[in-house]
Design a protein around this motif. Structure first.
Motif, PDB file in Angstrom:
ATOM      1  N   SER A 258       0.948  -1.434   0.156  1.00  0.00           N
ATOM      2  CA  SER A 258       0.289   0.368  -0.178  1.00  0.00           C
ATOM      3  C   SER A 258       0.449   1.466  -0.353  1.00  0.00           C
ATOM      4  O   SER A 258       2.061   0.835   0.182  1.00  0.00           O
ATOM      5  N   PRO A 259       0.450   2.259   0.011  1.00  0.00           N
ATOM      6  CA  PRO A 259       1.381   3.751  -0.094  1.00  0.00           C
ATOM      7  C   PRO A 259       1.900   3.675   1.016  1.00  0.00           C
ATOM      8  O   PRO A 259       2.793   4.191   0.865  1.00  0.00           O
ATOM      9  N   GLU A 260       1.203   3.690   1.691  1.00  0.00           N
ATOM     10  CA  GLU A 260       1.647   4.087   3.554  1.00  0.00           C
ATOM     11  C   GLU A 260       2.387   3.201   3.535  1.00  0.00           C
ATOM     12  O   GLU A 260       3.717   3.058   3.835  1.00  0.00           O
ATOM     13  N   GLU A 261       2.754   2.029   3.369  1.00  0.00           N
ATOM     14  CA  GLU A 261       3.821   0.253   3.561  1.00  0.00           C
ATOM     15  C   GLU A 261       4.567   0.987   3.068  1.00  0.00           C
ATOM     16  O   GLU A 261       5.462   0.263   2.611  1.00  0.00           O
ATOM     17  N   ALA A 262       4.763   1.087   1.276  1.00  0.00           N
ATOM     18  CA  ALA A 262       5.924   1.491   0.449  1.00  0.00           C
ATOM     19  C   ALA A 262       6.812   2.453   1.335  1.00  0.00           C
ATOM     20  O   ALA A 262       7.750   2.611   1.063  1.00  0.00           O
ATOM     21  N   GLY A 263       5.871   3.476   1.444  1.00  0.00           N
ATOM     22  CA  GLY A 263       7.226   4.468   2.063  1.00  0.00           C
ATOM     23  C   GLY A 263       7.912   4.434   3.168  1.00  0.00           C
ATOM     24  O   GLY A 263       8.806   4.856   3.860  1.00  0.00           O
ATOM     25  N   GLU A 264       7.076   3.748   4.358  1.00  0.00           N
ATOM     26  CA  GLU A 264       7.971   2.904   5.114  1.00  0.00           C
ATOM     27  C   GLU A 264       8.572   2.135   4.810  1.00  0.00           C
ATOM     28  O   GLU A 264      10.126   2.393   5.685  1.00  0.00           O
ATOM     29  N   LEU A 265       9.135   0.948   3.949  1.00  0.00           N
ATOM     30  CA  LEU A 265      10.253   0.582   3.407  1.00  0.00           C
ATOM     31  C   LEU A 265      10.952   1.310   2.944  1.00  0.00           C
ATOM     32  O   LEU A 265      12.220   1.111   2.722  1.00  0.00           O
ATOM     33  N   ALA A 266      10.456   2.139   2.130  1.00  0.00           N
ATOM     34  CA  ALA A 266      11.683   2.748   1.417  1.00  0.00           C
ATOM     35  C   ALA A 266      12.755   3.603   2.611  1.00  0.00           C
ATOM     36  O   ALA A 266      13.744   4.241   1.862  1.00  0.00           O
ATOM     37  N   ALA A 267      12.111   3.917   3.208  1.00  0.00           N
ATOM     38  CA  ALA A 267      12.578   4.545   4.464  1.00  0.00           C
ATOM     39  C   ALA A 267      13.275   3.947   4.852  1.00  0.00           C
ATOM     40  O   ALA A 267      14.811   4.426   4.587  1.00  0.00           O
ATOM     41  N   ARG A 268      13.125   2.973   5.640  1.00  0.00           N
ATOM     42  CA  ARG A 268      14.284   1.987   5.702  1.00  0.00           C
ATOM     43  C   ARG A 268      15.296   1.554   4.573  1.00  0.00           C
ATOM     44  O   ARG A 268      16.387   1.525   4.637  1.00  0.00           O
ATOM     45  N   ILE A 269      14.483   1.265   3.694  1.00  0.00           N
ATOM     46  CA  ILE A 269      15.756   1.033   1.891  1.00  0.00           C
ATOM     47  C   ILE A 269      16.697   2.195   2.116  1.00  0.00           C
ATOM     48  O   ILE A 269      17.969   1.634   2.208  1.00  0.00           O
ATOM     49  N   GLY A 270      16.769   3.218   2.597  1.00  0.00           N
ATOM     50  CA  GLY A 270      17.809   4.694   2.196  1.00  0.00           C
ATOM     51  C   GLY A 270      18.056   4.368   3.990  1.00  0.00           C
ATOM     52  O   GLY A 270      19.318   4.262   3.684  1.00  0.00           O
ATOM     53  N   ARG A 271      17.577   4.535   4.777  1.00  0.00           N
ATOM     54  CA  ARG A 271      18.444   4.235   5.900  1.00  0.00           C
ATOM     55  C   ARG A 271      19.726   3.184   6.370  1.00  0.00           C
ATOM     56  O   ARG A 271      21.094   3.375   6.144  1.00  0.00           O
ATOM     57  N   ASP A 272      19.327   1.842   5.387  1.00  0.00           N
ATOM     58  CA  ASP A 272      20.528   1.123   5.678  1.00  0.00           C
ATOM     59  C   ASP A 272      21.537   1.462   4.411  1.00  0.00           C
ATOM     60  O   ASP A 272      22.600   1.313   4.602  1.00  0.00           O
ATOM     61  N   LEU A 273      21.080   1.592   3.352  1.00  0.00           N
ATOM     62  CA  LEU A 273      22.488   2.122   2.034  1.00  0.00           C
ATOM     63  C   LEU A 273      22.818   3.518   2.638  1.00  0.00           C
ATOM     64  O   LEU A 273      23.901   2.888   2.378  1.00  0.00           O
ATOM     65  N   ALA A 274      22.386   4.345   3.281  1.00  0.00           N
ATOM     66  CA  ALA A 274      23.147   5.568   3.929  1.00  0.00           C
ATOM     67  C   ALA A 274      24.296   5.128   5.217  1.00  0.00           C
ATOM     68  O   ALA A 274      25.079   5.795   4.743  1.00  0.00           O
ATOM     69  N   ALA A 275      23.997   4.024   5.401  1.00  0.00           N
ATOM     70  CA  ALA A 275      24.886   2.946   6.664  1.00  0.00           C
ATOM     71  C   ALA A 275      25.916   2.892   6.338  1.00  0.00           C
ATOM     72  O   ALA A 275      27.268   2.907   6.490  1.00  0.00           O
ATOM     73  N   LEU A 276      25.806   2.239   4.853  1.00  0.00           N
ATOM     74  CA  LEU A 276      26.070   1.596   4.306  1.00  0.00           C
ATOM     75  C   LEU A 276      27.733   2.304   3.264  1.00  0.00           C
ATOM     76  O   LEU A 276      29.263   2.351   3.006  1.00  0.00           O
ATOM     77  N   VAL A 277      27.013   3.442   3.235  1.00  0.00           N
ATOM     78  CA  VAL A 277      28.225   4.000   1.857  1.00  0.00           C
ATOM     79  C   VAL A 277      27.976   6.016   1.836  1.00  0.00           C
ATOM     80  O   VAL A 277      26.319   6.441   2.070  1.00  0.00           O
ATOM     81  N   GLU A 278      28.409   6.422   2.793  1.00  0.00           N
ATOM     82  CA  GLU A 278      28.847   8.067   2.629  1.00  0.00           C
ATOM     83  C   GLU A 278      28.265   8.210   1.025  1.00  0.00           C
ATOM     84  O   GLU A 278      28.850   8.655   0.303  1.00  0.00           O
TER      85      GLU A 278
END
Length: 295
Positions: free
Chosen positions: A26-46
């Motif tokens: 759903s739109p809300e779930e998609a936004g929450e998952l995308a935010a977590r993915i962005g956090r994970d990737l940002a922790a890997l690479v500056e």
């Protein structure tokens, strides 16, 4: 000129091969998952946090993500270009089901490819060319070794898709292609990968599969021409024209295996969005010339 992007996937390895219960979030779930993915990737690479993240919150077979022109990622790039907020700082954009639970056509996975044990969610990172290039180089170096998703990200995907997920990790599009190449090798399909790879990475090149007893194929302009042999033509080409009288009839079972192999290769190519056209070869001439002339 197209905006520079990094193409990646969020790969979900399903426990026991059980298919997810939902095709998209759903739109809300998609936004929450995308935010977590962005956090994970940002922790890997500056530098990831300074780029836009665009996610398709719908799962696909890997072959659907590895098609000439990268159509799933291209659709994300088009949606990103039209999204509001450009120039107002990094954005996280996610596209899945609509408010009524319907999945829009560009993100509807093919039902015929739904049975695999690995499903992927395409994403891209976009921004200034220099920043994207720097981040892309670092991600290509790190994702394969260090790209496991954090537990809460994997759990969000598992709950959202009603799936049993054994592993959840991030891959670049090139990582995914390398993984598929290894899988095809294990399945006896290694000779075909050179055509798929050329269609993905060098679409202007001409590539042949010309290694008997394999079927004869020629890739050009994004499509494959396959020589369609009748029994006598097959015998003349693959037996070097040296078959004794009656020998071709004796080899009928081998010919039937050859036809099954043709169907297998065609199905794999079509899964990758590469059309297959058949050129009749009756043994009266060189089938390579026929394929080249037909292109």
């Amino acid at each position: 000129m197209a905006e520079p992007v990094f193409r990646g996937v969020f790969a979900l390895e399903l426990a026991g091969g059980a298919a997810p219960g939902r095709p998209a979030l759903s739109p809300e779930e998609a936004g929450e998952l995308a935010a977590r993915i962005g956090r994970d990737l940002a922790a890997l690479v500056e530098g990831v946090a300074g780029l836009d993240l665009v996610l398709a919150a719908a799962h696909f077979d890997p072959a659907e993500a590895l098609r000439p022109g990268w159509p799933l990622h291209q659709r994300l790039a088009e949606l990103h270009a039209r999204a509001p907020g450009r120039g107002e700082g990094p954005r996280v954009l996610a596209f899945g089901a609509d408010a009524q639970g319907e999945v829009p056509l560009p993100f509807q996975a093919e039902a015929a490819l739904a049975g695999g044990g690995l499903r992927v969610l395409p994403f891209l990172l976009a921004g200034p060319a220099g920043a994207v290039a720097s981040v892309a180089e670092a991600l290509e170096d790190k994702l394969l070794q260090f790209g496991m998703a954090r537990p809460d990200t994997a759990l969000a995907a598992q709950d959202g898709f009603h799936a049993r997920i054994e592993h959840a990790r991030y891959l670049s599009a090139h990582d995914l292609a390398a993984m598929m190449a290894m899988q095809y090798e294990n399945q006896g399909l290694a000779p075909l990968w050179s055509l798929v790879e050329a269609a993905l990475l060098a679409p202007r090149d001409v590539e042949w599969l010309d290694a008997g007893p394999e079927p004869l194929l020629r890739l050009e302009n994004g499509e494959v021409r396959m020589a369609l042999f009748d029994p006598s033509g097959w015998c003349a080409h693959y037996q070097g024209g040296q078959a004794a009288e009656g020998e071709c009839e004796r080899l009928q079972r081998v010919y039937e295996h050859f036809l099954a192999r043709q169907r297998q290769l065609a199905a794999v190519l079509e899964a990758h969005g590469i059309p297959v056209l058949y050129v009749h070869a009756d043994g009266s001439g060189d089938p390579r010339i026929l394929l080249a002339q037909a292109s």
